[in-house]
Design a protein around this motif. Sequence first.
Motif, PDB file in Angstrom:
ATOM      1  N   ARG A  51      -0.503  17.492   1.300  1.00  0.00           N
ATOM      2  CA  ARG A  51      -1.488  16.508   1.901  1.00  0.00           C
ATOM      3  C   ARG A  51      -1.450  15.429   0.745  1.00  0.00           C
ATOM      4  O   ARG A  51      -1.627  15.633  -0.430  1.00  0.00           O
ATOM      5  CB  ARG A  51      -2.681  17.158   2.384  1.00  0.00           C
ATOM      6  N   LEU A  52      -1.640  14.251   1.084  1.00  0.00           N
ATOM      7  CA  LEU A  52      -1.935  13.164   0.296  1.00  0.00           C
ATOM      8  C   LEU A  52      -2.821  12.267   1.177  1.00  0.00           C
ATOM      9  O   LEU A  52      -2.402  11.812   2.358  1.00  0.00           O
ATOM     10  CB  LEU A  52      -0.546  12.544  -0.075  1.00  0.00           C
ATOM     11  N   SER A  53      -4.030  11.851   0.467  1.00  0.00           N
ATOM     12  CA  SER A  53      -4.999  11.203   0.936  1.00  0.00           C
ATOM     13  C   SER A  53      -5.363   9.813  -0.055  1.00  0.00           C
ATOM     14  O   SER A  53      -5.422  10.262  -1.294  1.00  0.00           O
ATOM     15  CB  SER A  53      -6.435  11.832   1.274  1.00  0.00           C
ATOM     16  N   VAL A  54      -5.088   8.591   0.569  1.00  0.00           N
ATOM     17  CA  VAL A  54      -5.095   7.584  -0.513  1.00  0.00           C
ATOM     18  C   VAL A  54      -6.265   6.709   0.082  1.00  0.00           C
ATOM     19  O   VAL A  54      -6.140   6.475   1.222  1.00  0.00           O
ATOM     20  CB  VAL A  54      -3.981   6.887  -0.651  1.00  0.00           C
ATOM     21  N   THR A  55      -7.185   6.385  -0.719  1.00  0.00           N
ATOM     22  CA  THR A  55      -8.234   5.419  -0.102  1.00  0.00           C
ATOM     23  C   THR A  55      -7.941   4.072  -1.067  1.00  0.00           C
ATOM     24  O   THR A  55      -8.008   4.195  -2.337  1.00  0.00           O
ATOM     25  CB  THR A  55      -9.665   5.901  -0.623  1.00  0.00           C
ATOM     26  N   TYR A  56      -7.726   3.102  -0.301  1.00  0.00           N
ATOM     27  CA  TYR A  56      -7.720   1.653  -1.063  1.00  0.00           C
ATOM     28  C   TYR A  56      -9.038   0.949  -0.994  1.00  0.00           C
ATOM     29  O   TYR A  56      -9.338   0.409   0.172  1.00  0.00           O
ATOM     30  CB  TYR A  56      -6.698   0.871  -0.308  1.00  0.00           C
ATOM     31  N   ARG A  57      -9.508   0.774  -2.389  1.00  0.00           N
ATOM     32  CA  ARG A  57     -10.894   0.123  -2.439  1.00  0.00           C
ATOM     33  C   ARG A  57     -10.612  -1.513  -2.451  1.00  0.00           C
ATOM     34  O   ARG A  57     -11.117  -2.224  -2.059  1.00  0.00           O
ATOM     35  CB  ARG A  57     -11.655   0.438  -3.632  1.00  0.00           C
ATOM     36  N   ASP A  78       1.768   9.912  -5.264  1.00  0.00           N
ATOM     37  CA  ASP A  78       2.396  11.111  -4.885  1.00  0.00           C
ATOM     38  C   ASP A  78       3.126  11.706  -6.278  1.00  0.00           C
ATOM     39  O   ASP A  78       2.859  12.739  -6.473  1.00  0.00           O
ATOM     40  CB  ASP A  78       3.349  11.093  -3.727  1.00  0.00           C
ATOM     41  N   ALA A 114       0.960   4.513  -2.758  1.00  0.00           N
ATOM     42  CA  ALA A 114       1.198   6.057  -2.241  1.00  0.00           C
ATOM     43  C   ALA A 114       2.257   6.570  -3.019  1.00  0.00           C
ATOM     44  O   ALA A 114       2.257   7.730  -3.180  1.00  0.00           O
ATOM     45  CB  ALA A 114       1.105   5.942  -0.748  1.00  0.00           C
ATOM     46  N   LEU A 115       3.384   5.918  -2.858  1.00  0.00           N
ATOM     47  CA  LEU A 115       4.672   6.540  -3.336  1.00  0.00           C
ATOM     48  C   LEU A 115       4.526   7.089  -4.939  1.00  0.00           C
ATOM     49  O   LEU A 115       4.643   8.155  -5.515  1.00  0.00           O
ATOM     50  CB  LEU A 115       5.750   5.588  -3.398  1.00  0.00           C
ATOM     51  N   GLY A 157       0.822  -1.160  -0.064  1.00  0.00           N
ATOM     52  CA  GLY A 157       0.084  -0.019   0.176  1.00  0.00           C
ATOM     53  C   GLY A 157       0.880   1.318  -0.020  1.00  0.00           C
ATOM     54  O   GLY A 157       0.507   2.289  -0.552  1.00  0.00           O
ATOM     55  N   GLY A 158       1.910   1.138   0.524  1.00  0.00           N
ATOM     56  CA  GLY A 158       2.805   2.289   0.757  1.00  0.00           C
ATOM     57  C   GLY A 158       3.525   2.598  -0.683  1.00  0.00           C
ATOM     58  O   GLY A 158       3.579   3.730  -0.978  1.00  0.00           O
ATOM     59  N   VAL A 159       3.619   1.570  -1.327  1.00  0.00           N
ATOM     60  CA  VAL A 159       4.380   1.848  -2.715  1.00  0.00           C
ATOM     61  C   VAL A 159       3.323   2.545  -3.494  1.00  0.00           C
ATOM     62  O   VAL A 159       3.789   3.307  -4.452  1.00  0.00           O
ATOM     63  CB  VAL A 159       4.725   0.399  -3.245  1.00  0.00           C
TER      64      VAL A 159
END
Lengths: 235, 235
Positions: free
Chosen positions: A143-149, A125, A121-122, A117-119
Motif C-alpha cells: 500500500r502506498l498513500s500519498v498526501t499532496y499539501r 515508493d 509517488a514513484l 503528482g505521479g512522479v
Amino acid sequence: MGADHGSDDRHTAATELSDVLRQSIDELVSTEAPAATLKATLETARETLGHLKGCRRPPHQLASLDAEARGHRIHNPAAGEGNPIAPPLRVYAVDGGVEATLEVGRAYEGPPGYVHGGVTALLLDELLGSAAVEVGRYGMTARLSVTYRRPVPLRTPILFRAAVVETDGRRTKVAGTVSPLTAPHTTLVEAEGLFIQPSDDTRRAYFDGLVAADGSPAPDYHVRPSGPDDAPRTP
Amino acid sequence: MGADHGSDDRHTAATELSDVLRQSIDELVSTEAPAATLKATLETARETLGHLKGCRRPPHQLASLDAEARGHRIHNPAAGEGNPIAPPLRVYAVDGGVEATLEVGRAYEGPPGYVHGGVTALLLDELLGSAAVEVGRYGMTARLSVTYRRPVPLRTPILFRAAVVETDGRRTKVAGTVSPLTAPHTTLVEAEGLFIQPSDDTRRAYFDGLVAADGSPAPDYHVRPSGPDDAPRTP
C-alpha cells in the motif's frame, strides 16, 4: 569489483549512455526547434538505436551489470543510474532512516512548473522501499498513500526523507516526506507505505524461472529494491 | 489543425524522436552488449544531444506543441507521446469513465519481471486525473492511495480503468483498478484519488508568471492534465 575491469568498463559506459539519453530527453521536452532540426536529430537517434539492437538478455534473465558490477539494480526506473527514465533518485542511509536530494527536471513536469503528482509517488515508493531495505526488511509495496499539501517545484533542490515506523512479522510500515531543501520543516508531500516480504511460497511463485546473468538458475531471489547507497550524502 | 502544417510537422518529428529514444531506453536497460559497443553508441547519442541543444523554451513558457498543435500536454511524463519517459499511457473516454491498455516494458521494471510499484502509482495518478478531466473537473492531486494486491507483470496487456465516484464543490474523488486485459475481473492493483480544483487565488499564486508559447501572458491557466483522447479505444 577489483580486477573485473570488463564489468567496470561496461558499467561506466552504460551509465554515461544513460546520462546522455537523459539529457536528450530533457532537451526534447524543452525544445522549440523547427521540424527540420528535429528530423535531422532523428537520423542520429536511429543510429544509436541501431547500435543497441541485437544484444538483449532474455525476458527472465537478470542483468549482468546488476549481478556482477554493483550489487544493486542499475536499471531501476526511479533510482537507477543506468536507466534514462530515472532522475535518478540517489538514496543514502542516515541516522534513523534514508534521505535523498534531487532537483527534478522538466521531463517530470505535471502542472506547468511543478513535478507530476505521479512522479512524486514513484520517487516516494522507491524512497520508502529503500528505508525498509536499510533495516534489512526487503518487501514489495502492498500500500502506498500519498498526501499532496503543496505542489513540488521543478528545478529546485528537494529533500526526500523516510524512516521505518512500525514492523510486524513480514510487514514494514514506512513514512516519508518531501520538502524544499532550504525549508526542511515545510512539508510539501507526505507518504506512508506498507511493504510486505513475500513468503517463501509466494516468492517462488513470483520469481519461478528467473535466471542469473550467466543463465544459471537465479539464487533464491530476495525482493530487493536498489536500497540506499553506502556513501554518505554530500551536503 | 488544418493549414498549420508547421506545427503538424514538428509534432510528427517530436513524436517520432520520442519513440526512437523510448526504444533506445528499452534496449539500454536490456543490453548485454560489451563495453566497446556501448562506447561506440555513446558517440551517436552525443551527436543527437548536440543537435537538440540551444533551442530551449524559457522555464515559465508553455510548449508551442501543447498550445498550437494538439490541445493536450504532449510532454506529460505518463501520457505524453512526446516524452520518452512516458510509456505512453493512452487514456480513452468510455461509458462512465476512462480506460487505457498498455504492455509495460522493461524500463519500468521493479521486482524482476514486474512493474515497479511506483510506476503503477504514476500511471494511476494520470489515469484518475484524466477521469476527473473527462467530467469537466480539472484538479491537482491532493491524495493518492494505491493498494497492491498482486504484482503487475511486464510484457502483458494490462487494462487500466477509472471513474469519478464522488464530487463535492472543488473536490473530485476517483477510483481505479489495474487488471490483466485477458482477466478484467481480476484486480491486481486498486487506487483512490482525490483531486482538488485550485481556487482562483491559489491558481494565480501557483502559475504566476507563466507565459504562452509566443511569450504573451498565458491565459488563465486551468490545471489541465492531458485528459483522455477523443478517439474510441481500439479493442
